[in-house]
Write an enzyme that holds these catalytic residues in place. Structure first.
Site, PDB file in Angstrom:
ATOM      1  N   GLU A 342       0.813  -1.218   0.000  1.00  0.00           N
ATOM      2  CA  GLU A 342       0.000   0.000   0.000  1.00  0.00           C
ATOM      3  C   GLU A 342       0.850   1.274   0.000  1.00  0.00           C
ATOM      4  O   GLU A 342       0.550   2.265   0.643  1.00  0.00           O
ATOM      5  CB  GLU A 342      -0.983  -0.019   1.179  1.00  0.00           C
ATOM      6  CG  GLU A 342      -1.946  -1.186   1.087  1.00  0.00           C
ATOM      7  CD  GLU A 342      -2.851  -1.356   2.298  1.00  0.00           C
ATOM      8  OE1 GLU A 342      -2.685  -0.600   3.277  1.00  0.00           O
ATOM      9  OE2 GLU A 342      -3.735  -2.237   2.254  1.00  0.00           O
ATOM     10  N   GLU A 444      -6.857  -9.731  -2.685  1.00  0.00           N
ATOM     11  CA  GLU A 444      -7.544  -9.730  -1.390  1.00  0.00           C
ATOM     12  C   GLU A 444      -9.045  -9.502  -1.574  1.00  0.00           C
ATOM     13  O   GLU A 444      -9.653  -8.693  -0.871  1.00  0.00           O
ATOM     14  CB  GLU A 444      -6.964  -8.632  -0.484  1.00  0.00           C
ATOM     15  CG  GLU A 444      -5.478  -8.726  -0.238  1.00  0.00           C
ATOM     16  CD  GLU A 444      -4.949  -7.636   0.690  1.00  0.00           C
ATOM     17  OE1 GLU A 444      -5.772  -6.988   1.385  1.00  0.00           O
ATOM     18  OE2 GLU A 444      -3.722  -7.419   0.711  1.00  0.00           O
TER      19      GLU A 444
END
Length: 567
Positions: A342, A444
């Site tokens: 991220e 995810e």
């Protein structure tokens, strides 16, 4: 539930695929995409679709800051609920007076700008249905789309700078093309049949080479080529029912938290891989591939407290030790590593170690384990275009920066934490990322717990079908690790392993995306043909009182796989 139609928004869109199961003569989706600025815009996809010959005008729009500005817009009549609209255009930032053309995007008043496409209907504003980082002096390609929750007789499709800066936006080669839900699904199935399956012909002969007509063929797929799986947690250890349930379904896995720095070294020097070792034993015993998640996480909330307090050489020493420890322990154990999780949203390490910190992470991991695929992993890339930190163009630009710095960047990781998926936007983002020629993984996938379980299941199926049908998606992982108190957002089963609605969807798709068993007889040429999903097969051939067992593989190819068996 949503209606039967959908619209895709794009400046240039085109789709072509062969439908192997039955002929299809409906509209074909155009997967064309561009990620580099062009001196001149391309021709519009679908010849402009319903925007063909439609003039672009300037309309007053209330911006995010509450001010009213004038932005280029198309007036749309009679948009239909449930239709998927695919949109594309090209934009340009240019000097002088900003002339407006229908099509690509150009701007004046800045060197670059986020240009956002929005839709205002009679009932609702769709804040972002497509975005592009437009550059000065050239044309940039914007692709996206939308699906209405209710029909609208009058709507505005408009373009604005996402931060309401005073710039001029020019548009060229705009296109808006509608697809019914049936057409969308058939286009998906075309791609699945052409990208995930292959024709195979089994030839049967006797010891003299004479072909045998009427031989009985039984072919069974025993493993799948496409990696499809879920996160697991340490709760699977010693839980035989959980292990059996998992192994019956999935061929890929990722550890939810057990490899993260906070889990393996909660205090400096106290490194403990006991739990991850035990989880790897389960993976190896069942011949499952595993993703490595993650080496570093840029979000300070998930960085060990002792690391957050380090600076300078102490921090550099700690991150070097972290990489060396993981790589020496798990070299060649994982197919991927998420290096700096991220990093489009957070930059803890670059703030403290300098702008080349991430570059150093990638280089060091590649030197330690040169065969592992290195990934960026990010949220809000396919889920939405409203997050300026992680739009598709921002993601691509970051990958290019790392590559120019010498990084061995091998994979594109898209988390996929959805609320209400915009399928046209999701496909458009995948199309643009596909131009990089790298494997894309949905890493995810889940659907927000704010929705009820039935709605979660509906949206999960839409997302999984969209991912599986895109040729550049090489694997899908769901974020559905089971804990006694539930899952992160979405569970597939209850604690007794009874399927929840999302689990029913997964089981349905697993069955749909597997061949067979395939049964039949050889023809007058001693051959039997079928289309099979890519993977490993066992085949049994019986002729009279003779029988032979064998195996063969179906790998990706446009050519028919020919397999010979002699009795």
């Amino acid at each position: 539930m949503r209606g039967p139609l959908s619209f895709c928004l794009g400046v240039i869109l085109l789709f072509h695929a062969s439908f192997l199961a039955s002929p299809y003569d409906g509209p074909l989706y155009d997967s064309s995409a561009y990620t580099k600025c062009k001196v001149q815009p391309e021709e519009p996809l679908y010849n402009g679709g319903i925007l063909k010959n439609q003039a672009l005008d300037v309309h007053p729009i209330v911006g995010d800051n509450g001010n009213t500005d004038y932005w280029p817009a198309f007036v749309l009549q009679n948009l239909t609920q449930g239709t998927i609209y695919c949109f594309s255009s090209e934009s340009n930032l240019k000097g002088g007076e900003g002339n407006i053309w229908p099509g690509w995007v150009q701007i004046n008043g800045a060197s670059s700008a986020h240009v956002r496409t929005s839709l205002m209907t009679e009932h609702k504003i769709y804040n972002c249905i497509g975005t592009v980082v437009a550059k000065y002096g050239c044309w940039s390609f914007l692709k996206g789309g939308f699906e209405l929750t209710s029909s609208s007789n009058f709507s505005l499709l408009y373009f604005q700078n996402s931060n309401d800066r005073n710039i001029n936006i020019s548009i060229a080669s705009a296109s808006l093309h509608p697809f019914t839900k049936e057409h969308w699904r058939r286009n998906q199935q075309n791609k699945i049949n052409s990208e995930r399956k292959r024709a195979v012909t089994v030839h049967v002969s006797d010891g003299h080479g004479d072909k045998l007509q009427g031989a009985e063929i039984m072919a069974k797929q025993v493993s799948k080529d496409f990696p499809f799986g879920s996160a697991i947690a340490k709760t699977i250890l010693g839980n035989v029912p959980y292990q059996n349930w998992f192994v019956e379904r999935f061929n890929a896995v990722v550890f939810e938290n057990e490899l993260k720095w906070e889990a393996t070294e909660p205090k400096p020097g106290q490194i403990n891989y006991t739990t991850s070792d035990q989880m790897l034993e389960f993976v190896r015993a069942n011949q499952i591939v595993a993703r490595g998640h993650n080496i570093f996480w840029e979000d300070p909330k998930y960085i060990p407290e002792w690391v957050r307090n380090l600076t300078g050489l102490e921090l550099q020493s700690a991150v070097s030790s972290r990489i060396e420890s993981l790589m020496s322990k798990y070299k060649e154990e994982f197919i991927h590593w998420d290096i700096s999780n991220e990093m489009l949203h957070y930059d803890f390490y670059e703030q403290r170690l300098g702008p080349n910190a991430t570059l150093h992470f990638f280089e060091t991991v590649h030197e330690a384990d040169p065969l592992v695929t290195l990934f960026m992993n990010e949220f809000n890339v396919v889920e939405t275009c409203s997050d300026e930190n992680s739009t598709v163009d921002v993601y691509i630009e970051r990958m290019r920066e790392l590559k120019e710095g010498g990084v061995e960047m091998d994979g594109i990781g898209l988390e996929g934490h959805f609320t209400v998926p915009n399928l046209a936007l999701m496909r458009a983002v995948l199309d643009k990322l596909a131009t990089l020629g790298l494997p894309i993984w949905l890493t995810e996938v889940d659907v927000s717990s704010k929705l009820d379980q039935e709605t979660q299941a509906i949206y999960l199926e839409e997302v999984l079908r969209e991912g599986f049908s895109h040729s550049s998606v090489h694997g899908i992982m769901m974020w559905t690790a089971l804990h006694p108190n539930g899952c992160y957002q979405m569970c597939l089963t209850d604690n007794d392993f009874n399927n929840l609605p999302a689990g029913n969807v997964v089981d349905k798709l697993l069955k749909e995306w597997q061949t067979g068993p395939e049964q039949g007889q050889t023809d007058e040429h001693g051959a039997y043909s079928f289309y099979g999903f890519l993977g490993e097969y066992q085949v049994t051939v019986t002729y009279g009182n003779r029988s032979v067992n064998s195996t063969f593989s179906l790998c990706k190819s446009d050519e028919t796989r020919h397999f010979n068996i002699q009795l």
